[in-house]
Every structure is written in C-alpha cells, then in structure tokens.
Motif scaffolding. Structure first.
Motif, short mmCIF file in Angstrom:
data_model
loop_
_atom_site.label_atom_id
_atom_site.label_comp_id
_atom_site.label_asym_id
_atom_site.label_seq_id
_atom_site.Cartn_x
_atom_site.Cartn_y
_atom_site.Cartn_z
N LYS A 355 -32.06 -4.41 -44.76
CA LYS A 355 -31.66 -4.05 -43.40
C LYS A 355 -32.14 -2.64 -43.04
CE LYS A 355 -27.63 -7.11 -43.14
NZ LYS A 355 -27.94 -7.89 -44.36
N ASP A 356 -33.35 -2.32 -43.47
CA ASP A 356 -33.96 -1.03 -43.18
C ASP A 356 -34.63 -1.07 -41.82
OD1 ASP A 356 -35.33 1.36 -43.08
OD2 ASP A 356 -36.83 0.79 -44.58
N THR A 357 -34.03 -0.40 -40.85
CA THR A 357 -34.66 -0.27 -39.53
C THR A 357 -35.15 1.15 -39.28
OG1 THR A 357 -32.51 0.17 -38.50
CG2 THR A 357 -33.26 -2.13 -38.57
N GLU A 358 -34.61 2.12 -40.01
CA GLU A 358 -34.92 3.53 -39.75
C GLU A 358 -36.37 3.87 -40.09
OE1 GLU A 358 -32.88 5.68 -38.17
OE2 GLU A 358 -31.74 3.82 -37.92
N THR A 359 -36.92 3.21 -41.12
CA THR A 359 -38.31 3.50 -41.50
C THR A 359 -39.26 3.33 -40.32
OG1 THR A 359 -38.03 2.93 -43.83
CG2 THR A 359 -40.23 2.65 -42.92
N PHE A 360 -38.97 2.38 -39.44
CA PHE A 360 -39.90 2.04 -38.37
C PHE A 360 -39.74 2.94 -37.15
CE2 PHE A 360 -39.04 -1.57 -41.08
CZ PHE A 360 -40.31 -1.82 -41.56
N LYS A 361 -38.87 3.94 -37.28
CA LYS A 361 -38.70 4.96 -36.23
C LYS A 361 -39.31 6.29 -36.65
CE LYS A 361 -34.18 2.94 -35.05
NZ LYS A 361 -32.71 3.21 -35.01
N LEU A 362 -39.80 6.40 -37.89
CA LEU A 362 -40.22 7.68 -38.43
C LEU A 362 -41.59 8.12 -37.92
CD1 LEU A 362 -39.14 7.24 -42.17
CD2 LEU A 362 -37.94 8.52 -40.38
#
Length: 548
Positions: A355-362
């Motif tokens: 449930k990693d969504t933060e990586t795609f905001k970096l």
C-alpha cells in the motif's frame, strides 16, 4: 514475544504471500466437462476429467505422510490403493493461511496436478512448475497458473506440486537431531525432488516424455528452480530450466540457518537437547511464530554480510552442496540449457502489496532520501546514472527502475554471466516488458510490468474467452486486447524451449544465447525484440559499486 493470534498472524503473513491470493477475475472458471479418464500409475488407478480438450488430474499423491513422526523428515512411503482413486479435486496445500477455492492447508500436502492434451503414447515435453510465494506460501494451483491453455494450445504436459513450506519445510535441525533428520533444512526442496521422481516414473502414462522435462518457476519458484539446478538428487530428473523473477544465486548458510533454529527454540522455551518437543507443537502455533521471522528473498545480494535468518533453502553440504550460482554456475547442470530473466517494473507489485502510495509523489530529492539507507554514499551516483540513461524519466520512474533491477535483475544477469562462462549448454536472458494500464491503487501511476504479472502471460491465460463472450480485465494484465499477443509470444517461447532447448516463436526474432561480447537480451512484448548490451551504462555503474 507472544504467539500471535490467528487474525494478527493472517494479516502479517498476507504481506509476504499476496501474489498467491490475487483476485481471480480475468480467468474463466467455467469449463465444460466432457467425460472421465482412468489411468494406471505406479500406486494404483486414478480418475481425472476431460475439460475442453484437456485431461486434468488434480490432487494426485506423489509421496506419503509428512505429519506426526514424519514432521521435518522424509515422507512416509506412499501406500498403494485399490479400486479407482478420484483425482478431480485439488489436494491440500502446505500449512499457510487458507487459500481461496482450495482445501484447508495441511501438513500432509504432497499432491500434484497434471494437465495433458491426451493420455496417449506421444512423448510431449513436460513443463514442471514450482510455484511462487517466497518459501512460505502458495500451491501447485491458482487461476493464473492453470496449465490448461499451455497443454491445449502448445501440446505439452504441465505438472505442478504442493510441497512443504516455511518452518515445516526449511527448519535446519541437522546439527541437533539424529541422522533421520539430515536434510531438514531443505525438506521442501526434497519434496519437489520426489515430485520429479514421480514424473520420471509416471508421466509416460499422461502422454509426456520422462526424458524431456523442463523445470521452471517464478519468484520463490525461481529460487526453488535455482536450487534444483544445483541439487544432485534432482539432476537425473530434468533436462532444462527457467528461472523467472527469482534469481537464486545464493541461499542461506548453515550458520544463519542454525541461528534461526536457535531463535525458534528460544521463542518456544525449548532447549536444543529437547528439540523433539517441536514434534508436539500444533502446526498453527508454529505458523504463528514463523510470521515473526523475516522472509528469505529468492535473491540475496552480492557481498551481503548481514545475518539472513528465516526459513528457506540451506546450503547444507549434502542436499544442496553449494550456492547455486556462487562462485560459479552449478557443474552438475553444465549441459542443461537455461532461461533466466525478470519483469521491467517488478517494484510496482510490492508498492501494491505494501500500500505504498507516497513513493509516487516524490521528487528527486525525495527518492535520494528514500534510497540512502540502502545505498549510502553511492546513492547520488546511482540516481545520476539513471537520470543520464533515462533523460525523460520522472523521479518515481527512476525509483521503480532502480528497485526493480536490484530486486530481480542484477541476480538474473549474474546467473546469465556465470552460466555463459561455463561454456556448456546455452543460457538465454530475457526481460518481460508488456505494459499494463492498471494503476497502483491510490495513485495515477501505471503498474507497467509488475512482479508476478508474467505468470498468467507465460501460462497463456491472457486469452479471449473460449465461449466468445466479452473479455474482462485481468488483475495485473489489464484490459487491452494487445495483451493476448504478448501472452501468446511468451507461452510459445517457453514451450518451444521445453520442446527443443532453444526458445523460439513465430512472431519473434532469432534469440541468440547470452554471451559476454554482445550480451543479447530478448524483450518480450506484443512485438518481441533482441537488444544487445541493454542497460550497459547502468550495469557498469552497478559493477563499480560492487552490486554486480
């Protein structure tokens, strides 16, 4: 630590085995049963079913009991039966959380499934698959790896086994138990060898050729295939192999395996001299404790001196005499052709899983901070190399590329290089690259070619419905009809390799064996292409920082 309750246990373990519990949409479960097929095998007569032109036998026992006094030991001898034994339902998978549409898991799990176009006297190539799920989950059946389409469309025989997993399959007792427990650290692998022996003795009754057997597997199944490639007990029973997104270059050392055993005994408050008390611990309690240990990845990085505790195959000097591809490729398989490779966007599967969504905001500063704990002072050099070789890539693109190749790619290349250096049978290196339009949940980032997506493609299960109804999207493969061509290409390359030892397909160019001069790699997609010396700048950098 306290033993986890069942709910907590299932929650934690699901993070490591999610690939085996994917929703089943996209694969039709409706088959037209056309009759029953009776076959005489070594231990009695069995009955399977003919479904849409394929004879299917499910839940065939290939070895005996592994519970009770056989826990951690070789299986009991398989007993003969009288009359006809129905093999119309799946056999129990190994101990793990319950699996969708399968029997309850059991310690007694040594069953296999066979798909064949006909039980005749033809000598078809045999494709013997080891399932994924790390070394702790999975079974010889899921919708994505159903063998019907391979058998029907490419005239091969497909076999898949259940075998012991996790603590019950890989607990190293060799140093504290008696001679009957030698090989305990590789019991799950030795179960698979029993499956190969069964194939050798019986597969001719299913229209298969016991002298033309290909072993293959994805993820943890790739790691298992790597081990089989180096195991003396397995050597007489297969002729070629494919290692897919699970490059088992190195396995667990005896020292680390012994440490895992000591930690387990401490958790149970059992002294080493009283190890036999393990035989009385309920399987579910052992499973709960297993969830507290880290999972063993198929690929252990080069020069990784960290402790590797957990449950997976052990370099015990006997069943697995040495690391499969370290320092060299296995000598006993020098003359057996090999396929090896990975998916281009492996990481997006793990983003979905965790449930990693933060990586795609970096942004690029963000991914540098995210990678620094792993790569330290080399992080900037790594990112700069990828930005130079991929000038139009976003920060998340770069993160996915770096994570994917370090998870599964570098080990695959290392295997190809070491196999090529043997100057024996050829090795063929591939990338799977068909791009799914499905999004990482909670983001607008496309999955691309995630880990595990190749399973349904190489089993040719990305096909239009046979009844002519409207196709539905598959979980990873998406809904575009182009996926059917990519699936056919993948399956044809693999089945041709199974038949001849050289991968080929009508709509693919000539695939040359890997060598250290031109370094050819087949990129598998709707249109396949051979790319020489792919990722050359990136691989030079990985060598310079000691990762390859």
């Amino acid at each position: 630590m306290n033993i986890l309750d069942r709910r907590d246990f299932l929650t934690r373990l699901s993070l490591t085995t999610a690939a085996l519990y994917l929703p089943n949409y996209g694969f039709s479960s409706l088959v037209k049963q056309e009759g029953f097929i009776d076959v005489e095998i070594t231990h009695g007569r069995i009955r399977g079913a003919r479904n849409e032109g394929v004879n299917v036998f499910k839940g065939i026992p290939y070895a005996g009991r592994t519970s009770g006094d056989r826990r951690f030991r070789s299986p009991a001898p398989l007993e003969h039966w009288t009359g006809i034994r129905e093999t119309l339902q799946l056999g129990a998978p190994a101990i793990q959380p319950p699996r969708q549409n399968e029997p309850d898991p059991s310690e007694d799990c040594l069953f296999l499934n066979v798909w064949t176009p006909a039980n005749d006297n033809k000598k078809r190539p045999v494709m013997f698959y080891s399932h994924g799920g790390g070394y702790v989950g999975g079974s010889g059946y899921s919708r994505s790896q159903d063998g019907s389409n391979l058998a029907r469309n490419f005239d091969v025989v497909v076999v898949e086994t259940n075998h012991r997993l996790g603590l019950l399959g890989f607990l190293y007792l060799d140093e504290i138990a008696g001679s009957e427990y030698q090989g305990s650290g590789n019991r799950g692998m030795l179960d698979i060898v029993e499956g190969l022996k069964w194939v050798n003795a019986n597969i001719s009754q299913f229209g298969g050729d016991p002298d033309n057997v290909m072993i293959f597997g994805e993820s943890g199944g790739g790691g298992k295939t790597s081990c089989l490639y180096a195991m003396p007990d397995a050597a007489p029973y297969f002729n070629k192999a494919s290692i897919e997104s699970g490059p088992g270059v190195r396995m667990t050392s005896k020292e680390n395996a012994a440490e895992t055993t000591a930690m387990l005994l401490k958790e149970l408050n059992i002294s080493a001299k009283d190890w036999r008390k393990l035989l009385a611990v309920p399987a579910l309690d052992l499973l709960s404790i297993q969830a507290k240990f880290p999972t063993v990845p198929p690929f252990i990085e080069k020069n990784n001196n960290n402790r590797r505790i957990g449950f997976g195959p052990v370099v015990d000097g006997e069943a697995l005499p040495y690391h499969p591809f370290d320092p060299t490729a296995s000598a006993i398989s020098k003359n057996k052709p090999l396929l090896v490779g990975w998916n281009e966007d492996e990481y997006t599967f793990f983003a979905w899983q965790q449930k990693d969504t933060e990586t795609f905001k970096l942004d690029f500063d963000g991914i540098q901070k995210k990678l620094e704990p792993r790569f330290g002072a080399d992080t900037k050099k790594i990112i700069d190399t990828y930005r130079k070789s991929r000038p139009n890539a976003s920060a998340p693109d770069i993160f996915v590329a770096i994570s994917s190749i370090t998870m599964m790619g570098l080990g695959s290349i290392e295997i190809a290089e070491k196999k090529s250096e043997q100057n024996g049978a050829p090795v063929y290196l591939y990338n799977f690259g068909y791009k799914s339009e499905m999004k990482v949940p909670g983001t607008d980032y496309q999955m691309g070619t995630p880990h595990a997506m190749d399973i349904s493609f190489k089993f040719n299960n990305e096909v239009p419905p046979r009844d002519g109804s409207q196709p539905v999207a598959s979980f990873f493969g998406g809904g575009r009809p182009e996926r059917f061509a990519a699936s056919h290409n993948f399956a044809e390359l693999w089945t041709t390799f199974a038949r001849t030892g050289k991968p080929a397909a009508k709509n693919a160019p000539e695939w040359s064996a890997y060598n250290l001069q031109t370094r050819p790699m087949m990129r598998i997609d709707t249109k396949c292409e051979v790319i020489n010396n792919r990722y050359s700048e990136e691989l030079a950098m990985w060598r310079s920082v000691g990762k390859l």
